[in-house]
Write a protein that holds these residues in place. Sequence first.
Motif, PDB file in Angstrom:
ATOM      1  N   GLY A  58     -10.803  -1.260  -3.390  1.00  0.00           N
ATOM      2  CA  GLY A  58      -9.949  -0.771  -2.299  1.00  0.00           C
ATOM      3  C   GLY A  58     -10.036   0.710  -2.014  1.00  0.00           C
ATOM      4  O   GLY A  58      -9.710   1.156  -0.916  1.00  0.00           O
ATOM      5  N   LYS A  59     -10.534   1.489  -2.973  1.00  0.00           N
ATOM      6  CA  LYS A  59     -10.504   2.941  -2.804  1.00  0.00           C
ATOM      7  C   LYS A  59     -11.518   3.460  -1.787  1.00  0.00           C
ATOM      8  O   LYS A  59     -11.346   4.537  -1.235  1.00  0.00           O
ATOM      9  N   HIS A  60     -12.570   2.685  -1.517  1.00  0.00           N
ATOM     10  CA  HIS A  60     -13.697   3.220  -0.754  1.00  0.00           C
ATOM     11  C   HIS A  60     -13.452   3.311   0.750  1.00  0.00           C
ATOM     12  O   HIS A  60     -13.912   4.253   1.398  1.00  0.00           O
ATOM     13  N   SER A  61     -12.753   2.336   1.331  1.00  0.00           N
ATOM     14  CA  SER A  61     -12.578   2.357   2.789  1.00  0.00           C
ATOM     15  C   SER A  61     -11.406   1.472   3.201  1.00  0.00           C
ATOM     16  O   SER A  61     -11.017   0.557   2.450  1.00  0.00           O
ATOM     17  N   PRO A  62     -10.860   1.702   4.390  1.00  0.00           N
ATOM     18  CA  PRO A  62      -9.789   0.833   4.894  1.00  0.00           C
ATOM     19  C   PRO A  62     -10.239  -0.624   5.029  1.00  0.00           C
ATOM     20  O   PRO A  62      -9.449  -1.544   4.811  1.00  0.00           O
ATOM     21  N   GLN A  63     -11.517  -0.822   5.372  1.00  0.00           N
ATOM     22  CA  GLN A  63     -12.022  -2.186   5.561  1.00  0.00           C
ATOM     23  C   GLN A  63     -12.008  -2.970   4.234  1.00  0.00           C
ATOM     24  O   GLN A  63     -11.595  -4.135   4.194  1.00  0.00           O
ATOM     25  N   LEU A  64     -12.433  -2.317   3.159  1.00  0.00           N
ATOM     26  CA  LEU A  64     -12.434  -2.970   1.852  1.00  0.00           C
ATOM     27  C   LEU A  64     -11.000  -3.199   1.354  1.00  0.00           C
ATOM     28  O   LEU A  64     -10.706  -4.231   0.739  1.00  0.00           O
ATOM     29  N   ALA A  65     -10.121  -2.220   1.625  1.00  0.00           N
ATOM     30  CA  ALA A  65      -8.709  -2.393   1.248  1.00  0.00           C
ATOM     31  C   ALA A  65      -8.093  -3.563   2.020  1.00  0.00           C
ATOM     32  O   ALA A  65      -7.290  -4.336   1.478  1.00  0.00           O
ATOM     33  N   GLN A  66      -8.488  -3.692   3.299  1.00  0.00           N
ATOM     34  CA  GLN A  66      -7.984  -4.801   4.121  1.00  0.00           C
ATOM     35  C   GLN A  66      -8.461  -6.149   3.559  1.00  0.00           C
ATOM     36  O   GLN A  66      -7.725  -7.137   3.577  1.00  0.00           O
ATOM     37  N   ALA A  67      -9.669  -6.174   3.045  1.00  0.00           N
ATOM     38  CA  ALA A  67     -10.198  -7.408   2.438  1.00  0.00           C
ATOM     39  C   ALA A  67      -9.352  -7.832   1.237  1.00  0.00           C
ATOM     40  O   ALA A  67      -9.116  -9.027   1.015  1.00  0.00           O
ATOM     41  N   TYR A  84      -4.042   2.841  -3.958  1.00  0.00           N
ATOM     42  CA  TYR A  84      -5.360   2.965  -3.333  1.00  0.00           C
ATOM     43  C   TYR A  84      -5.457   2.167  -2.038  1.00  0.00           C
ATOM     44  O   TYR A  84      -6.232   2.515  -1.146  1.00  0.00           O
ATOM     45  N   ILE A  85      -4.662   1.117  -1.937  1.00  0.00           N
ATOM     46  CA  ILE A  85      -4.604   0.358  -0.671  1.00  0.00           C
ATOM     47  C   ILE A  85      -3.791   1.136   0.360  1.00  0.00           C
ATOM     48  O   ILE A  85      -4.198   1.303   1.511  1.00  0.00           O
ATOM     49  N   ALA A  86      -2.646   1.655  -0.071  1.00  0.00           N
ATOM     50  CA  ALA A  86      -1.704   2.300   0.858  1.00  0.00           C
ATOM     51  C   ALA A  86      -2.219   3.623   1.417  1.00  0.00           C
ATOM     52  O   ALA A  86      -1.837   4.021   2.524  1.00  0.00           O
ATOM     53  N   ARG A  87      -3.069   4.317   0.672  1.00  0.00           N
ATOM     54  CA  ARG A  87      -3.427   5.683   1.080  1.00  0.00           C
ATOM     55  C   ARG A  87      -4.282   5.744   2.345  1.00  0.00           C
ATOM     56  O   ARG A  87      -4.370   6.790   2.985  1.00  0.00           O
ATOM     57  N   HIS A  88      -4.906   4.637   2.734  1.00  0.00           N
ATOM     58  CA  HIS A  88      -5.878   4.695   3.832  1.00  0.00           C
ATOM     59  C   HIS A  88      -5.235   4.896   5.207  1.00  0.00           C
ATOM     60  O   HIS A  88      -5.654   5.758   5.973  1.00  0.00           O
ATOM     61  N   ASN A  89      -4.259   4.094   5.557  1.00  0.00           N
ATOM     62  CA  ASN A  89      -3.647   4.199   6.889  1.00  0.00           C
ATOM     63  C   ASN A  89      -2.266   3.546   6.908  1.00  0.00           C
ATOM     64  O   ASN A  89      -1.852   2.901   5.937  1.00  0.00           O
ATOM     65  N   SER A  90      -1.573   3.707   8.037  1.00  0.00           N
ATOM     66  CA  SER A  90      -0.184   3.222   8.129  1.00  0.00           C
ATOM     67  C   SER A  90      -0.109   1.700   8.113  1.00  0.00           C
ATOM     68  O   SER A  90       0.863   1.125   7.602  1.00  0.00           O
TER      69      SER A  90
END
Length: 462
Positions: free
Chosen positions: A69-78, A109-115
């Motif tokens: 999840g740390k690498h990108s919003p797309q991976l966190a969304q997955a 790490y999931i929350a930090r990417h976007n709202s």
Amino acid sequence: MSLLRPLLLDVIPTIQQTAALALGRLANYNGDLAEAVVKGDILPQLVCSLSEQNRFYKKAAAFVLRAVGKHSPQLAQAIVQCGALEMLVICLEDFDPGVKEAASWAVGYIARHNSELSQAVVDAGAVPLLVLCIQEPEIALKRIAASTLGDISKHSPELAQTVVDAGAIAHLAQMILNPDAKLKRQVLSALSQIAKHSVDLAELVVEAEIFPVVLTCLKDSDEYVKKNGATLIREIAKHTPELSQFIVNAGGVAAVIDCIGSCRGTVRLPGIMMLGYVAAHSENLSMAVIVSKGIPPLCACLIEEHEDHIKAAAAWALGQVGRHTPAHARAVAVANVLPTLLAIYTDTHSSEDLQMKTKKALKNILQKCTYLPALEPLLHDAPPNIMKHIVGQFSKMLPHDSKARRLFVTTGGLKKVQEIKAEPGSLLQEYINTINNCYPEEVVSTTALILMNVCGKFRLSW
């Protein structure tokens, strides 16, 4: 990776845990490997096992989710889409503090990417459990939970309000004096992320009685504690004159000035900006910065720092201090700030943003400055777009000050004005005409004649 996947279902728990740990380390290395974990349908397998396995496996599985999840919003969304968030929230209630810590880290790490991802974390019910985590005795768990609350709060006022409604502020404020430096960093950062959004949220942070306690953080031996403490004060000060005045009354301005003087580099930046915000609000608050001897450290930042963005912040802050009245502008001018600003503005190595900030600061100060001895040296070096402000101030002052008019001739100021090549009909030419009209015609003519003779002798000798 294809060899590790079946090992997650091995009958021996140690092999399962080691396989999960290996996958986590691979995913942690870069985004491509993390994406391969997602494409290999490994996440659903991890999620299914999370609720059933022992604490060691739960920690390893949470590590994999965090690493992906740390690498990108797309991976966190997955991760969110495969249902992992709900299982992580269950892990936040686990009896073992290590499991809670691993789950809190993954959620952060999931929350930090976007709202949107932060909202998903909130909707999963993580916030009240994170607030419980910061009340646990384990320092490591407190650190990660405080960090995650900051990551949730930073995106919007609504998300910050959710954290506030869960009672986080009071518990965070109590930990400002904790001896653990890493915990203090996260606590100060989380409070900053809450306070930055609105006046109401900033006031709630202030009401938790963080002053004057937070000022002790500005003298901490840990550079990041200093920086985050100054950032928190800045995020409160920027909102209203009343909040800035409260900080001044608590001794905050003097403490921040001391902090700026005692450190170097980016640690100075939030303190510099805080002084600028305070000074921008009103004449009285700007004078508080001056009286607390805030100008010399800001000027020192212009000279000592190598990073353009820090110099730009210092230039902006000085512009805010000097822009109110002639008294404010004089306080800045007598500190020899104007030649430094001018030198930075005309330096071809200065970034575009730094040049813009120094130009604006010069304009703000010059338009209020009536202290002519500080302005006269600038006549020799200023480019035309700055020159008009300098000459403009002389054109305002000289008609009403006979002593200044005499000095302007004897120091060579009038001679320098005659050398200026101004466009006919321009504002600069009008200022020059106003200055010339302050003197008898023969004085202006003599000055012009001297210039012509000097130029003629120079040509002959050449």
